[in-house]
Design a protein around this motif. Structure first.
Motif, mmCIF file in Angstrom:
data_model
loop_
_atom_site.group_PDB
_atom_site.id
_atom_site.type_symbol
_atom_site.label_atom_id
_atom_site.label_comp_id
_atom_site.label_asym_id
_atom_site.label_seq_id
_atom_site.Cartn_x
_atom_site.Cartn_y
_atom_site.Cartn_z
ATOM 1 N N GLU A 1 4.015 5.712 1.469
ATOM 2 C CA GLU A 1 4.578 4.440 1.470
ATOM 3 C C GLU A 1 3.973 3.720 0.179
ATOM 4 O O GLU A 1 4.457 2.374 0.254
ATOM 5 C CB GLU A 1 4.282 3.931 2.841
ATOM 6 N N GLY A 2 2.924 4.015 -0.294
ATOM 7 C CA GLY A 2 2.192 3.309 -1.297
ATOM 8 C C GLY A 2 0.928 2.517 -0.893
ATOM 9 O O GLY A 2 0.945 2.457 0.388
ATOM 10 N N CYS A 3 0.067 2.544 -1.808
ATOM 11 C CA CYS A 3 -1.170 1.577 -1.195
ATOM 12 C C CYS A 3 -1.912 2.281 -0.387
ATOM 13 O O CYS A 3 -2.372 1.740 0.584
ATOM 14 C CB CYS A 3 -0.868 0.216 -0.900
ATOM 15 N N GLY A 4 -1.658 3.533 -0.253
ATOM 16 C CA GLY A 4 -2.468 4.285 0.663
ATOM 17 C C GLY A 4 -2.071 4.512 2.119
ATOM 18 O O GLY A 4 -2.528 5.242 3.189
ATOM 19 N N LEU A 5 -0.939 4.002 2.366
ATOM 20 C CA LEU A 5 0.104 3.931 3.417
ATOM 21 C C LEU A 5 0.640 5.384 3.481
ATOM 22 O O LEU A 5 1.571 5.434 2.812
ATOM 23 C CB LEU A 5 0.749 2.886 3.903
ATOM 24 N N THR A 6 0.532 6.254 4.585
ATOM 25 C CA THR A 6 1.381 7.374 4.854
ATOM 26 C C THR A 6 2.079 7.596 6.286
ATOM 27 O O THR A 6 1.742 6.963 7.099
ATOM 28 C CB THR A 6 0.368 8.502 4.770
ATOM 29 N N VAL A 7 3.083 8.507 6.197
ATOM 30 C CA VAL A 7 3.579 8.690 7.535
ATOM 31 C C VAL A 7 3.569 10.165 7.907
ATOM 32 O O VAL A 7 3.600 11.138 6.963
ATOM 33 C CB VAL A 7 5.239 8.298 7.565
#
Length: 235
Positions: free
Chosen positions: A163-169
């Motif tokens: 998701e960008g900026c180190g955010l993931t799913v």
């Protein structure tokens, strides 16, 4: 079980839709999809990982594509390397190891462990020398990262989306949460948590992906055939 008929065509059609470049993440995936996988390839992938993939994700691989366009910057494509090893390709640092993927998903991190480390953050008042403070903070940050990003906390889950900026799913593939999507905002100092539908029910892979597709079409002024079983929530 969701009917994925026509979904691949809908995704690819977005590449030609006016305004589709304004959909978040579209500049990265350009609404392109890898080719669908064959049944034998999926069987080999499951044998390699040691897990039976959730039905919705398996059918997505077979009928939509091995990855590509999707929520945020897309669904990480899964591809087989020369040595026969399968790998999900993406910008996230997580590498899927079969021994970890087949373990029971623990339901996220241990918040108590991180709390203990956070309470030990070096205080500037305890140091006369700035260099000593910087060195202490560096050691502390390494300890905190080891606790927060302990791979045991994501065992039994597959990192599928950046998701960008180190955010993931993540898609959970083992245990009671199997088939459900979890968000990883640890880069923002928060804990792993399950994603949910508007009614509070757990979000599965199909609802996650098809919800994105419907929203992307709406943003481009496209009106899908709402009578099709694969257009909204899982059938």
């Amino acid at each position: 079980m969701t009917d994925w008929t026509g979904v691949r065509e809908r995704v690819l059609a977005l590449a030609l839709a006016p305004g589709s470049d304004k959909v978040f993440g579209a500049m990265g995936h350009a609404f392109a999809l890898d080719a669908p996988m064959t049944a034998s390839e999926v069987a080999d992938l499951e044998a390699w990982t040691g897990v039976e993939l959730p039905d919705d994700y398996r059918l997505f691989l077979l009928h939509v594509g091995a990855g590509g366009a999707g929520p945020a910057y897309g669904v990480f494509p899964v591809r087989q390397e020369d040595a026969g090893r399968w790998r999900w390709i993406g910008d996230a640092p997580e590498e899927v190891e079969p021994s970890e993927l087949a373990e029971l998903f623990p339901g996220g991190a241990d918040p108590a462990a991180a709390t203990r480390i956070l309470a030990e953050q070096p205080s500037p008042e305890a140091f006369d020398d700035l260099a000593d403070l910087d060195a202490a903070l560096e050691v502390w940050e390494e300890r905190l990262a080891e606790v927060q990003y302990d791979p045991r906390f994501t065992a039994g889950a597959l990192c599928l989306c950046d998701e960008g900026c180190g955010l993931t799913v993540w898609l959970v593939v083992t245990g009671p949460e199997r088939g459900r999507m979890w968000r990883d905002p640890r880069s923002d100092g928060m804990e792993l948590h399950p994603l949910r539908n508007a009614d509070g029910s757990p979000l599965d892979f199909a609802a996650w992906y098809l919800g994105w597709l419907t929203a992307a079409e709406a943003a481009c002024g496209l009106v899908p055939d709402t009578g099709h079983a694969g257009l909204g929530q899982p059938a």
